[in-house]
Write a protein that holds these residues in place. Structure first.
Motif, PDB file in Angstrom:
ATOM      1  N   PRO A   1       0.382  85.556 -28.250  1.00 59.57           N
ATOM      2  CA  PRO A   1      -0.988  85.958 -27.922  1.00 59.57           C
ATOM      3  C   PRO A   1      -1.050  86.762 -26.629  1.00 59.57           C
ATOM      4  O   PRO A   1      -0.228  86.561 -25.738  1.00 59.57           O
ATOM      5  CB  PRO A   1      -1.718  84.622 -27.777  1.00 59.57           C
ATOM      6  N   VAL A   2      -2.059  87.642 -26.540  1.00 55.80           N
ATOM      7  CA  VAL A   2      -2.210  88.446 -25.329  1.00 55.80           C
ATOM      8  C   VAL A   2      -2.880  87.659 -24.209  1.00 55.80           C
ATOM      9  O   VAL A   2      -2.703  87.971 -23.029  1.00 55.80           O
ATOM     10  CB  VAL A   2      -2.980  89.748 -25.627  1.00 55.80           C
ATOM     11  N   ILE A   3      -3.685  86.664 -24.549  1.00 52.00           N
ATOM     12  CA  ILE A   3      -4.213  85.716 -23.555  1.00 52.00           C
ATOM     13  C   ILE A   3      -3.778  84.332 -24.026  1.00 52.00           C
ATOM     14  O   ILE A   3      -4.442  83.698 -24.853  1.00 52.00           O
ATOM     15  CB  ILE A   3      -5.742  85.793 -23.403  1.00 52.00           C
ATOM     16  N   PRO A   4      -2.622  83.856 -23.546  1.00 49.82           N
ATOM     17  CA  PRO A   4      -2.096  82.582 -24.042  1.00 49.82           C
ATOM     18  C   PRO A   4      -2.808  81.392 -23.415  1.00 49.82           C
ATOM     19  O   PRO A   4      -3.444  81.488 -22.370  1.00 49.82           O
ATOM     20  CB  PRO A   4      -0.626  82.632 -23.620  1.00 49.82           C
ATOM     21  N   GLY A   5      -2.674  80.256 -24.079  1.00 52.56           N
ATOM     22  CA  GLY A   5      -3.347  79.049 -23.632  1.00 52.56           C
ATOM     23  C   GLY A   5      -4.764  78.982 -24.178  1.00 52.56           C
ATOM     24  O   GLY A   5      -5.252  79.896 -24.840  1.00 52.56           O
ATOM     25  N   PHE A   6      -5.435  77.911 -23.879  1.00 55.13           N
ATOM     26  CA  PHE A   6      -6.788  77.613 -24.363  1.00 55.13           C
ATOM     27  C   PHE A   6      -7.745  78.752 -23.982  1.00 55.13           C
ATOM     28  O   PHE A   6      -8.256  78.806 -22.878  1.00 55.13           O
ATOM     29  CB  PHE A   6      -7.179  76.253 -23.777  1.00 55.13           C
ATOM     30  N   SER A   7      -7.940  79.693 -24.926  1.00 55.56           N
ATOM     31  CA  SER A   7      -8.823  80.852 -24.709  1.00 55.56           C
ATOM     32  C   SER A   7      -9.394  81.299 -26.047  1.00 55.56           C
ATOM     33  O   SER A   7      -9.062  82.379 -26.546  1.00 55.56           O
ATOM     34  CB  SER A   7      -8.055  81.999 -24.040  1.00 55.56           C
ATOM     35  N   PRO A   8     -10.267  80.486 -26.650  1.00 52.91           N
ATOM     36  CA  PRO A   8     -10.744  80.783 -28.002  1.00 52.91           C
ATOM     37  C   PRO A   8     -11.974  81.679 -28.027  1.00 52.91           C
ATOM     38  O   PRO A   8     -12.593  81.969 -26.999  1.00 52.91           O
ATOM     39  CB  PRO A   8     -11.089  79.395 -28.542  1.00 52.91           C
ATOM     40  N   ASP A   9     -12.317  82.125 -29.244  1.00 50.46           N
ATOM     41  CA  ASP A   9     -13.564  82.840 -29.522  1.00 50.46           C
ATOM     42  C   ASP A   9     -13.713  84.111 -28.694  1.00 50.46           C
ATOM     43  O   ASP A   9     -14.773  84.352 -28.094  1.00 50.46           O
ATOM     44  CB  ASP A   9     -14.773  81.926 -29.278  1.00 50.46           C
TER      45      ASP A   9
END
Length: 509
Positions: free
Chosen positions: A7-15
């Motif tokens: 992912p391009v923004i890893p970790g808890f970063s949904p929606d």
């Protein structure tokens, strides 16, 4: 051919929701019970992103009482740029309802919230050619209504638009005017393994909408793809006229049903156009990068020595920041936490953490606890699911596991009094060794060792050796076990007296 890692923004970063202004791209993501609310990210190449702040970063904008459960709070935002301003609309579940804030600069400051008189969740904003603003949202189907975005007042009655192909939970709608069409993009099937994205179009609002004949246009359900749960995407046109989508996904690992502990993360996927339809995908862990000039940002420091006058934007806390209880001015070069509750099981516990972004990582901190105090280092999913290694200031270090209704001190050790360096290693090499407190113990027959990772909790000796007190199965800190919508956050806490943290480090292994 240049490649990038998802992912391009890893970790808890949904929606994720995205907009572009000139050469700059901005993304907003959900924050749920953590504050500050609605992280904001900046990129110039769609691949390298940096956190620039939060849209809801002060008590006058966002106040989450202790009665807000885990995985409630701030749900899916939409970020747009219109008429020289940035607009962010979101839903504060179990509290304020749908709110709208604006800013000239996405790094802030953002305005005080304006209440928008709609029900449901996942609100979206779109402007017609004549300046009319439409708010589209999910409430037992997808609905739209004209609003005055300055006041939040609705202008007329909501109308049903289009609610997907019939799968459960149509949500995350985004409405776009592209060419001669209005496109309505939404997710359905639930945000778990059945997640999918579908699209419909109409020449004029409010429709009727014509669905794509092959909906859903994107899903990884019932496949062995390493990226799962894909959906809740938002479209953007890059300055070279190519189209892209940011969307959420997970990286489950381990034995069936596989588990994800980092939460739902932000991925990037190309979008192609066929017969005037936007078709996203593929969503791969290693993919061809946009043909934009690469623009990497300086790396986020792996270590915080707490020498700044204000806490860095990467730090979050459940429900509220408390300047009186989390202090940088009390002891130079330290973050001093003063306990509010006597257990991390309680919603008002004082915990300051950062999102786990790497599957394999090491978290370390040096802490000194007041006489009679208790504090330490924890990996938190929610109040009922967390692992922690703590010291009571009298020379005892212990490893504790909270798994649902069970809380157990797994092991403890006596160390010299004074500051102690606590450490948690997360490794995707899954092990379940015999208990360190009973070297003769064996793994019970029939026990499946299939979690996504192992968490090793312990402390460092004066010589720098890592003394492991417990090695715990990571599956119990995952959504598949605990439920909810968030991911792991690793950080510091105090549950009795005060704890002074000299530094904190979180680095990939």
């Amino acid at each position: 051919m240049a490649l990038f890692d998802n992912p391009v923004i890893p970790g808890f970063s949904p929606d994720p929701s995205i907009c572009r202004v000139g050469d700059d791209h901005y993304v907003a993501t959900s924050s749920f019970e953590y504050v500050p609310g609605v992280p904001l990210w900046h990129s110039r190449d769609l691949v390298n992103w940096r956190l620039i702040g939060h849209a809801l970063d002060r008590p006058g904008q966002l106040e989450l009482p202790d009665t807000v459960p885990a995985s409630c709070g701030v749900y899916a935002p939409t970020l747009r740029h219109h008429d020289g301003r940035f607009w962010m609309i979101t839903t504060v579940v179990t509290d304020a309802g749908t709110v709208l804030v604006t800013a000239k600069d996405p790094a802030g400051p953002w305005s005080d919230p304006v209440a928008v008189g709609i029900p449901g969740i996942d609100p979206d904003l779109a402007w017609d050619e004549d300046g009319t603003c439409w708010c589209v949202y999910s409430d037992d189907g997808i609905h739209g209504v004209r609003i005055d975005p300055e006041t939040g007042e609705t202008l007329g009655e909501p109308v049903a638009l289009w609610s997907g192909s019939g799968l459960q939970y149509p949500e995350g709608p985004h409405l776009y005017r592209i060419g001669g069409w209005w496109y309505l993009l939404l997710s359905e099937g639930g945000t778990e393994r059945g997640h999918a994205m579908s699209v419909a179009r109409t020449r004029s609002l409010p429709g009727p909408f014509e669905p794509h004949p092959d909906n859903p246009v994107l899903s990884h359900r019932s496949t062995g793809h390493p990226v799962q749960n894909v959906g809740h995407g938002d479209l953007v046109q890059a300055r070279d006229d190519t189209w892209w989508m940011v969307l959420l996904g997970t990286r489950p690992r381990g034995d069936t049903p596989k588990y994800h502990g980092l939460g739902r993360e932000t991925f990037l996927a190309p979008v192609r156009w066929e017969d005037e339809w936007p078709l996203p995908g593929p969503v791969d862990l290693r993919a061809e990068a946009p043909a934009l000039p690469p623009h990497p940002w300086p790396q986020e420091p792996e270590r915080d020595d707490f020498d700044s006058p204000a806490i860095a934007p990467c730090w979050v806390s459940p429900r509220r920041h408390d300047p009186a209880a989390a202090r940088l001015d009390e002891r130079p070069g330290h973050l001093v936490l003063h306990a509010r509750a006597d257990s991390l099981d309680l919603p008002d516990a004082l915990f300051v953490g950062r999102r786990q972004r790497d599957p394999d990582c090491t978290a370390r901190t040096q802490v000194e606890v007041s006489a009679g105090g208790l504090g330490g280092l924890a990996v938190r999913l929610d109040e009922a699911h967390h692992y922690q290694v703590e010291t009571d200031g009298s020379g005892t270090v212990r490893a504790v596991a909270r798994i649902g209704p069970l809380c157990h001190t797994v092991a403890e050790r006596t160390v010299p009094p004074g500051p102690v360096t606590l450490r948690i290693d997360v490794t995707t090499t899954v092990v379940l060794p015999p208990s360190v407190t009973d070297p003769g113990a064996t793994v019970p027959p029939g026990l499946r060792v299939g979690g996504p990772d192992t968490l090793h909790l312990g402390y460092e000796t004066a010589e720098g050796d890592f003394e492991i007190l417990a090695s715990l199965d990571g599956r119990y800190l995952t959504t598949e076990v605990a439920g909810g919508f968030t991911g792991r956050v690793i950080g510091m806490y105090a549950t009795r007296g005060s704890a002074a943290f000299d530094w904190f480090g979180l680095r990939p292994a």
